[in-house]
Design a protein around this motif. Sequence first.
Motif, PDB file in Angstrom:
ATOM      1  N   LEU A 108       0.800  -1.221   0.000  1.00 43.58           N
ATOM      2  CA  LEU A 108       0.000   0.000   0.000  1.00 43.58           C
ATOM      3  C   LEU A 108       0.835   1.275   0.000  1.00 43.58           C
ATOM      4  CD1 LEU A 108      -2.716  -1.157   2.548  1.00 43.58           C
ATOM      5  CD2 LEU A 108      -3.050  -0.794   0.091  1.00 43.58           C
ATOM      6  N   THR A 109       2.082   1.196   0.440  1.00 41.66           N
ATOM      7  CA  THR A 109       2.894   2.402   0.548  1.00 41.66           C
ATOM      8  C   THR A 109       4.084   2.433  -0.417  1.00 41.66           C
ATOM      9  OG1 THR A 109       4.271   1.466   2.324  1.00 41.66           O
ATOM     10  CG2 THR A 109       2.271   2.660   2.977  1.00 41.66           C
ATOM     11  N   GLU A 110       4.337   1.333  -1.099  1.00 45.18           N
ATOM     12  CA  GLU A 110       5.440   1.309  -2.066  1.00 45.18           C
ATOM     13  C   GLU A 110       4.978   0.796  -3.427  1.00 45.18           C
ATOM     14  OE1 GLU A 110       8.878  -0.757  -0.552  1.00 45.18           O
ATOM     15  OE2 GLU A 110       8.673   0.131   1.449  1.00 45.18           O
ATOM     16  N   GLU A 111       4.530  -0.437  -3.477  1.00 44.25           N
ATOM     17  CA  GLU A 111       4.246  -1.063  -4.762  1.00 44.25           C
ATOM     18  C   GLU A 111       3.032  -0.452  -5.456  1.00 44.25           C
ATOM     19  OE1 GLU A 111       6.027  -5.456  -3.507  1.00 44.25           O
ATOM     20  OE2 GLU A 111       3.939  -4.931  -3.068  1.00 44.25           O
ATOM     21  N   LEU A 112       1.935  -0.299  -4.731  1.00 42.93           N
ATOM     22  CA  LEU A 112       0.727   0.252  -5.347  1.00 42.93           C
ATOM     23  C   LEU A 112       0.897   1.724  -5.736  1.00 42.93           C
ATOM     24  CD1 LEU A 112      -2.170   0.002  -6.293  1.00 42.93           C
ATOM     25  CD2 LEU A 112      -2.921   0.275  -3.910  1.00 42.93           C
ATOM     26  N   PRO A 113       1.431   2.593  -4.877  1.00 40.09           N
ATOM     27  CA  PRO A 113       1.624   3.984  -5.303  1.00 40.09           C
ATOM     28  C   PRO A 113       2.524   4.108  -6.533  1.00 40.09           C
ATOM     29  CG  PRO A 113       1.864   3.795  -2.931  1.00 40.09           C
ATOM     30  CD  PRO A 113       1.790   2.397  -3.459  1.00 40.09           C
ATOM     31  N   ALA A 114       3.578   3.280  -6.609  1.00 38.44           N
ATOM     32  CA  ALA A 114       4.464   3.326  -7.776  1.00 38.44           C
ATOM     33  C   ALA A 114       3.713   2.912  -9.035  1.00 38.44           C
ATOM     34  CB  ALA A 114       5.672   2.422  -7.547  1.00 38.44           C
ATOM     35  N   PHE A 115       2.869   1.903  -8.909  1.00 37.98           N
ATOM     36  CA  PHE A 115       2.069   1.445 -10.046  1.00 37.98           C
ATOM     37  C   PHE A 115       1.091   2.521 -10.495  1.00 37.98           C
ATOM     38  CE2 PHE A 115      -1.509  -0.693 -12.020  1.00 37.98           C
ATOM     39  CZ  PHE A 115      -0.915  -1.625 -12.862  1.00 37.98           C
ATOM     40  N   LEU A 116       0.365   3.113  -9.547  1.00 37.36           N
ATOM     41  CA  LEU A 116      -0.641   4.121  -9.889  1.00 37.36           C
ATOM     42  C   LEU A 116      -0.007   5.404 -10.410  1.00 37.36           C
ATOM     43  CD1 LEU A 116      -3.144   3.683  -6.912  1.00 37.36           C
ATOM     44  CD2 LEU A 116      -3.436   2.909  -9.287  1.00 37.36           C
ATOM     45  N   ALA A 117       1.226   5.684 -10.012  1.00 39.10           N
ATOM     46  CA  ALA A 117       1.903   6.891 -10.493  1.00 39.10           C
ATOM     47  C   ALA A 117       2.038   6.872 -12.004  1.00 39.10           C
ATOM     48  CB  ALA A 117       3.271   7.023  -9.837  1.00 39.10           C
ATOM     49  N   ARG A 118       2.157   5.699 -12.580  1.00 34.56           N
ATOM     50  CA  ARG A 118       2.278   5.582 -14.027  1.00 34.56           C
ATOM     51  C   ARG A 118       0.942   5.804 -14.729  1.00 34.56           C
ATOM     52  NH1 ARG A 118       6.310   0.333 -13.537  1.00 34.56           N
ATOM     53  NH2 ARG A 118       7.939   1.451 -12.405  1.00 34.56           N
ATOM     54  N   TYR A 119      -0.104   5.921 -13.939  1.00 32.32           N
ATOM     55  CA  TYR A 119      -1.418   6.281 -14.457  1.00 32.32           C
ATOM     56  C   TYR A 119      -1.761   7.734 -14.109  1.00 32.32           C
ATOM     57  CZ  TYR A 119      -2.456   1.391 -15.529  1.00 32.32           C
ATOM     58  OH  TYR A 119      -2.441   0.123 -16.067  1.00 32.32           O
ATOM     59  N   GLY A 120      -0.778   8.476 -13.631  1.00 28.99           N
ATOM     60  CA  GLY A 120      -0.994   9.878 -13.322  1.00 28.99           C
ATOM     61  C   GLY A 120      -1.507  10.158 -11.927  1.00 28.99           C
ATOM     62  N   VAL A 121      -1.518   9.148 -11.045  1.00 29.85           N
ATOM     63  CA  VAL A 121      -1.998   9.335  -9.672  1.00 29.85           C
ATOM     64  C   VAL A 121      -0.814   9.729  -8.784  1.00 29.85           C
ATOM     65  CG1 VAL A 121      -3.070   8.225  -7.679  1.00 29.85           C
ATOM     66  CG2 VAL A 121      -3.863   7.683  -9.988  1.00 29.85           C
ATOM     67  N   SER A 122      -1.003  10.765  -7.975  1.00 24.14           N
ATOM     68  CA  SER A 122       0.053  11.262  -7.110  1.00 24.14           C
ATOM     69  C   SER A 122       0.451  10.221  -6.066  1.00 24.14           C
ATOM     70  CB  SER A 122      -0.403  12.538  -6.403  1.00 24.14           C
ATOM     71  OG  SER A 122       0.528  12.929  -5.414  1.00 24.14           O
ATOM     72  N   ARG A 123       1.742  10.178  -5.746  1.00 23.16           N
ATOM     73  CA  ARG A 123       2.218   9.298  -4.679  1.00 23.16           C
ATOM     74  C   ARG A 123       2.152   9.983  -3.317  1.00 23.16           C
ATOM     75  NH1 ARG A 123       7.309   5.671  -6.553  1.00 23.16           N
ATOM     76  NH2 ARG A 123       6.897   4.932  -4.437  1.00 23.16           N
ATOM     77  N   THR A 124       1.887  11.283  -3.293  1.00 28.60           N
ATOM     78  CA  THR A 124       1.947  12.034  -2.040  1.00 28.60           C
ATOM     79  C   THR A 124       0.640  12.722  -1.678  1.00 28.60           C
ATOM     80  OG1 THR A 124       2.772  13.994  -3.207  1.00 28.60           O
ATOM     81  CG2 THR A 124       4.410  12.460  -2.340  1.00 28.60           C
ATOM     82  N   ASP A 125      -0.291  12.802  -2.602  1.00 26.32           N
ATOM     83  CA  ASP A 125      -1.551  13.513  -2.347  1.00 26.32           C
ATOM     84  C   ASP A 125      -2.677  12.508  -2.150  1.00 26.32           C
ATOM     85  OD1 ASP A 125      -3.102  15.754  -1.961  1.00 26.32           O
ATOM     86  OD2 ASP A 125      -3.533  16.041  -4.090  1.00 26.32           O
ATOM     87  N   ASN A 126      -2.545  11.698  -1.109  1.00 26.24           N
ATOM     88  CA  ASN A 126      -3.477  10.602  -0.858  1.00 26.24           C
ATOM     89  C   ASN A 126      -4.167  10.755   0.488  1.00 26.24           C
ATOM     90  OD1 ASN A 126      -1.054   8.186  -2.140  1.00 26.24           O
ATOM     91  ND2 ASN A 126      -2.390   9.556  -3.272  1.00 26.24           N
ATOM     92  N   ALA A 127      -5.346  10.147   0.591  1.00 26.09           N
ATOM     93  CA  ALA A 127      -6.052   9.962   1.856  1.00 26.09           C
ATOM     94  C   ALA A 127      -6.262   8.467   2.028  1.00 26.09           C
ATOM     95  CB  ALA A 127      -7.380  10.699   1.853  1.00 26.09           C
ATOM     96  N   ILE A 128      -6.507   8.039   3.274  1.00 26.85           N
ATOM     97  CA  ILE A 128      -6.740   6.622   3.528  1.00 26.85           C
ATOM     98  C   ILE A 128      -7.778   6.468   4.628  1.00 26.85           C
ATOM     99  CG2 ILE A 128      -4.791   6.469   5.160  1.00 26.85           C
ATOM    100  CD1 ILE A 128      -4.366   3.571   4.027  1.00 26.85           C
ATOM    101  N   VAL A 129      -8.763   5.601   4.384  1.00 27.18           N
ATOM    102  CA  VAL A 129      -9.791   5.304   5.376  1.00 27.18           C
ATOM    103  C   VAL A 129     -10.048   3.802   5.364  1.00 27.18           C
ATOM    104  CG1 VAL A 129     -10.908   7.560   5.086  1.00 27.18           C
ATOM    105  CG2 VAL A 129     -11.728   5.598   3.757  1.00 27.18           C
ATOM    106  N   GLY A 130     -10.685   3.317   6.416  1.00 31.86           N
ATOM    107  CA  GLY A 130     -11.027   1.906   6.469  1.00 31.86           C
ATOM    108  C   GLY A 130     -12.080   1.638   7.515  1.00 31.86           C
ATOM    109  N   ALA A 131     -12.706   0.485   7.400  1.00 31.47           N
ATOM    110  CA  ALA A 131     -13.728   0.061   8.347  1.00 31.47           C
ATOM    111  C   ALA A 131     -13.222  -1.121   9.145  1.00 31.47           C
ATOM    112  CB  ALA A 131     -15.012  -0.330   7.615  1.00 31.47           C
TER     113      ALA A 131
END
Length: 337
Positions: free
Chosen positions: A153-176
Amino acid sequence: MVSRDRLRGSRVRSDKRLRRWILRKAGAAGVLVLLIIWSGAVVAAAAPLGTPVLRAPAGEYQELMVPSGMGPIEVQVQWAARGGGSALYVLDGLRAPRDHSQWVSDTDVLRHFAGDDITLVFPVGGHSSFYADWYRPSSTNGQATTYKWETFLTEELPAFLARYGVSRTDNAIVGASMGGGAALTLAAHHRDQFRFAGSFSGFVNPTFPMWNEAVRAAMWDEGRFNVDDMWGPAGDPAWTRHDPTVQAELLRGLPMYISAGNGVPGLPDVPYGAGNTVNAMGLEAMAMTAARIFGDRVASLGIAARVDIGNGTHTWPYWDRAIATARPMILDALGAG
């Protein structure tokens, strides 16, 4: 944490129909086309690091397969409505299914954020994982791979999504439930990534006396997982690291929303039946106690956090209500309103 799984709603996805059509018409060539178009791992590997890849149209829904040290992980995504780079990671509960996020099947979260310029990210899986990096595979159920969800959630996924234009630093996180405490923990230890954190009926004080045994019992009941293989026995430093109440100082300055019910059932509980509702009442009483402990702790430290205690049990309709309440705070924290 014990809410009844429902079958995923019938969502019509044109990409799956097109996938089947290509396979019928083009045979092996179609397989190659699919690998190029839909395989996130192939596309990401082919693109230079940091180069955004074309993604689904703004505001659309898509399912990605993301490579990880645990093997490929499915991630359900609703892209930002206007192509913005902010993202909200949304974590499941203890019963996290293997084939979809219960947030997508059991709540209206996609509709709540429809039209918002923020990408919703739903990691699929994590059954009884607490979204943590474990010491080793569970020794009591034949688990073959060590959970490494924090790394994902903090390394592999952000790196993957960055290649789709998603920021690695401008994130929020919630859970139940299980995901609630995990969301606060991940935000505490990864402040460079998360700008907001929310816990809905989360167990945000697992080192409270004897609560480690409650976690042990819950994980054994839900898949015969051994908590010692996750964080070791009570007193191991891993328990302290994953306790948001103990780690509260690390959350200073982070916008937070913590909600829990008081265990009193209401109309949303009717479809779940008497047995599940009684169980959900007891779990929510624990979540309420944890939320109050956390609230008292941050208040004593002068750390701002919104803590809401209302009617309700440990059930998905109340978490749907909580994320709708949190939505304006999330958008504001990410500048995506």
